[in-house]
Design a protein around this motif. Sequence first.
Motif, PDB file in Angstrom:
ATOM      1  N   ARG A  23     -65.018 -24.592 -55.108  1.00 37.09           N
ATOM      2  CA  ARG A  23     -63.818 -23.771 -54.675  1.00 37.09           C
ATOM      3  C   ARG A  23     -63.409 -23.813 -53.379  1.00 37.09           C
ATOM      4  NH1 ARG A  23     -65.499 -17.246 -55.506  1.00 37.09           N
ATOM      5  NH2 ARG A  23     -66.485 -16.928 -53.874  1.00 37.09           N
ATOM      6  N   PHE A  39     -59.299 -17.522 -53.797  1.00 39.97           N
ATOM      7  CA  PHE A  39     -59.706 -18.942 -53.699  1.00 39.97           C
ATOM      8  C   PHE A  39     -59.167 -19.693 -54.706  1.00 39.97           C
ATOM      9  CE2 PHE A  39     -61.952 -16.081 -56.783  1.00 39.97           C
ATOM     10  CZ  PHE A  39     -62.114 -16.631 -57.688  1.00 39.97           C
ATOM     11  N   GLU A  41     -60.140 -22.487 -57.499  1.00 41.37           N
ATOM     12  CA  GLU A  41     -61.118 -23.065 -58.006  1.00 41.37           C
ATOM     13  C   GLU A  41     -60.712 -24.408 -58.853  1.00 41.37           C
ATOM     14  OE1 GLU A  41     -64.757 -21.238 -60.557  1.00 41.37           O
ATOM     15  OE2 GLU A  41     -63.068 -20.285 -61.001  1.00 41.37           O
ATOM     16  N   TYR A  42     -61.929 -25.277 -58.553  1.00 44.84           N
ATOM     17  CA  TYR A  42     -61.421 -26.740 -59.334  1.00 44.84           C
ATOM     18  C   TYR A  42     -62.739 -27.057 -59.880  1.00 44.84           C
ATOM     19  CZ  TYR A  42     -64.005 -28.678 -55.103  1.00 44.84           C
ATOM     20  OH  TYR A  42     -64.931 -28.592 -54.135  1.00 44.84           O
ATOM     21  N   THR A  54     -55.617 -20.379 -58.886  1.00 49.45           N
ATOM     22  CA  THR A  54     -55.579 -19.661 -57.740  1.00 49.45           C
ATOM     23  C   THR A  54     -55.646 -18.087 -57.951  1.00 49.45           C
ATOM     24  OG1 THR A  54     -54.374 -21.701 -56.937  1.00 49.45           O
ATOM     25  CG2 THR A  54     -54.109 -19.842 -55.641  1.00 49.45           C
ATOM     26  N   SER A  73     -55.792 -26.428 -49.078  1.00 44.64           N
ATOM     27  CA  SER A  73     -56.673 -27.078 -50.183  1.00 44.64           C
ATOM     28  C   SER A  73     -56.020 -28.468 -50.148  1.00 44.64           C
ATOM     29  CB  SER A  73     -56.657 -26.466 -51.532  1.00 44.64           C
ATOM     30  OG  SER A  73     -57.194 -25.028 -51.175  1.00 44.64           O
TER      31      SER A  73
END
Length: 106
Positions: A23, A39, A41-42, A54, A73
């Motif tokens: 993240r 944050f 997150e991926y 998101t 990002s």
Amino acid sequence: MQMAEPTKVATPYSVTEEKGRSRIVIHDVSGDAPVLVGFLEYRMDGDVRTILHTIIDEAYSRQGWARTLVTESLERFAQDEAKIRSMCSYVDRYMERFPQYRSLLA
């Protein structure tokens, strides 16, 4: 035709990638101590980063923090020459609004 550039929040902020947690986090650093705003997150799918969601703290919503986080990002992913996929509705709308980032899509 000139493409619109995403505006970022004017408030001082920091963005860091927590690779171990997959993240990227954004903090408001305008006060005495940094405040976690949200944050992105991926997950890694081979060499593609799939953006899952998101998340922005409700107190900071509708002020440009999500746009700032996504912009930062995507700029990091571009520097890493990473390809992305989106499963996040916010990122999908962002890509429609700012097509200059579509080259990152896998």
